[in-house]
Design a protein around this motif. Structure first.
Motif, mmCIF file in Angstrom:
data_model
loop_
_atom_site.group_PDB
_atom_site.id
_atom_site.type_symbol
_atom_site.label_atom_id
_atom_site.label_comp_id
_atom_site.label_asym_id
_atom_site.label_seq_id
_atom_site.Cartn_x
_atom_site.Cartn_y
_atom_site.Cartn_z
ATOM 1 N N ALA A 115 13.370 1.031 19.838
ATOM 2 C CA ALA A 115 14.154 0.410 18.757
ATOM 3 C C ALA A 115 14.815 1.482 17.887
ATOM 4 C CB ALA A 115 13.255 -0.479 17.904
ATOM 5 N N GLU A 116 16.041 1.198 17.444
ATOM 6 C CA GLU A 116 16.785 2.166 16.618
ATOM 7 C C GLU A 116 16.085 2.420 15.288
ATOM 8 O OE1 GLU A 116 18.209 -0.013 18.599
ATOM 9 O OE2 GLU A 116 19.855 1.041 19.592
ATOM 10 N N VAL A 117 15.476 1.379 14.731
ATOM 11 C CA VAL A 117 14.748 1.525 13.465
ATOM 12 C C VAL A 117 13.374 0.899 13.647
ATOM 13 C CG1 VAL A 117 14.660 0.889 11.012
ATOM 14 C CG2 VAL A 117 16.865 1.405 12.083
ATOM 15 N N LYS A 118 12.339 1.625 13.223
ATOM 16 C CA LYS A 118 10.977 1.083 13.280
ATOM 17 C C LYS A 118 10.330 1.211 11.911
ATOM 18 C CE LYS A 118 10.066 2.761 17.885
ATOM 19 N NZ LYS A 118 9.157 3.582 18.690
ATOM 20 N N LEU A 119 9.914 0.094 11.381
ATOM 21 C CA LEU A 119 9.230 0.107 10.091
ATOM 22 C C LEU A 119 7.818 -0.431 10.290
ATOM 23 C CD1 LEU A 119 11.971 -1.485 7.791
ATOM 24 C CD2 LEU A 119 11.461 0.946 8.095
ATOM 25 N N TYR A 120 6.873 0.158 9.576
ATOM 26 C CA TYR A 120 5.517 -0.388 9.530
ATOM 27 C C TYR A 120 5.279 -0.762 8.082
ATOM 28 C CZ TYR A 120 0.569 -1.083 10.365
ATOM 29 O OH TYR A 120 -0.684 -1.645 10.480
ATOM 30 N N VAL A 121 5.259 -2.057 7.825
ATOM 31 C CA VAL A 121 5.146 -2.552 6.456
ATOM 32 C C VAL A 121 3.693 -2.897 6.168
ATOM 33 C CG1 VAL A 121 5.929 -4.323 4.839
ATOM 34 C CG2 VAL A 121 7.501 -3.458 6.580
ATOM 35 N N LEU A 171 6.117 1.685 5.109
ATOM 36 C CA LEU A 171 6.590 1.170 3.821
ATOM 37 C C LEU A 171 5.449 0.376 3.186
ATOM 38 C CD1 LEU A 171 8.973 0.737 1.894
ATOM 39 C CD2 LEU A 171 9.776 -1.089 3.375
ATOM 40 N N ASP A 172 4.854 0.942 2.136
ATOM 41 C CA ASP A 172 3.763 0.252 1.441
ATOM 42 C C ASP A 172 4.372 -0.569 0.301
ATOM 43 O OD1 ASP A 172 1.642 -0.509 -0.243
ATOM 44 O OD2 ASP A 172 0.449 1.214 0.376
ATOM 45 N N THR A 173 4.238 -1.888 0.386
ATOM 46 C CA THR A 173 4.900 -2.763 -0.593
ATOM 47 C C THR A 173 3.967 -3.192 -1.735
ATOM 48 O OG1 THR A 173 4.330 -4.816 0.580
ATOM 49 C CG2 THR A 173 6.371 -3.705 1.260
#
Ligand code: C5P
Length: 193
Positions: A115-121, A171-173
């Motif tokens: 994937a072009e962008v990978k986020l772990y939220v 990304l810690d929300t």
């Protein structure tokens, strides 16, 4: 080639909200992959047959958001044949131009490792429990126990366990507003697109 954004993370981390907002902002398609597992679990009977025969009507049931449906989903999600049956649907969905945002547990690690962008939220257990309790009108302590049980099962299973891809941006929300979290996620997308 469609542009793929993979968003993974534990329950009630904010990944669904971020995924929807990114898709709206970018004009992308959005797939909440948790729904596939919830619908499979809710069908009852043989989960492998349920996953193979999943229909649009199964995905539209309005009882899929409950904590019980989440637990049932997490149990059948540990079965390798169930996961295999749901791969093609996810790949077909993500093949749509101009791009797609998929959120789940294994998008960046298994479904779209490229994937072009990978986020772990993610977010603290207490914050996630409070959010889910407010959403479902339930008791926060009960939600905390439910989320912990589900996260443990999801992260300890042999196949496609919940974990950040090596190249995912975490990304810690916990202390972010929805607007702040979405802005950070969008900034990550803008770095490559
Ligand atoms: O995200 P949501 O809470 O709707 O997911 C329900 C359950 O489905 C998760 O606890 C997990 O066990 C399973 N799931 C999964 N892989 C995904 C999405 C969800 O195993 N990509």
């Amino acid at each position: 080639m469609p542009f793929i954004i993979a968003i993974d993370g534990p329950a009630a981390s904010g990944k669904g909200t971020i995924a929807r907002a990114l898709a709206a902002e970018l004009g992308f398609h959005h797939l909440d992959t948790g729904l596939l597992y919830r619908a499979t679990g809710a069908k009852g009977g043989d989960p492998v047959a349920a996953a193979r025969g999943l229909t649009a009507a199964d995905l539209a049931r309005d009882d899929l958001r409950s904590a019980a449906a989440g637990q049932a989903a997490s149990r059948i999600a540990a079965i390798p044949e169930v996961r295999a049956a749901l791969v093609a649907f996810q790949h077909c969905f993500a093949a749509q131009d101009p791009g797609a945002v998929l959120d789940g547990r294994d998008i960046g690690t298994v479904i779209y490792p490229g994937a072009e962008v990978k986020l772990y939220v993610t977010a603290s257990d207490a914050v996630r429990a409070a959010r889910r309790a407010a959403e479902l009108g339930a008791d926060p302590d009960q939600m905390l126990a439910e989320l912990r049980e589900r996260d443990l099962r999801d992260s300890q299973r042999d196949v496609a366990p919940l974990r950040p891809a090596e190249d995912a941006v975490v990304l810690d929300t916990s202390t972010l507003s929805i607007e702040e979290a979405v802005a950070r996620a969008l900034a990550e997308v803008r770095r490559v697109r």
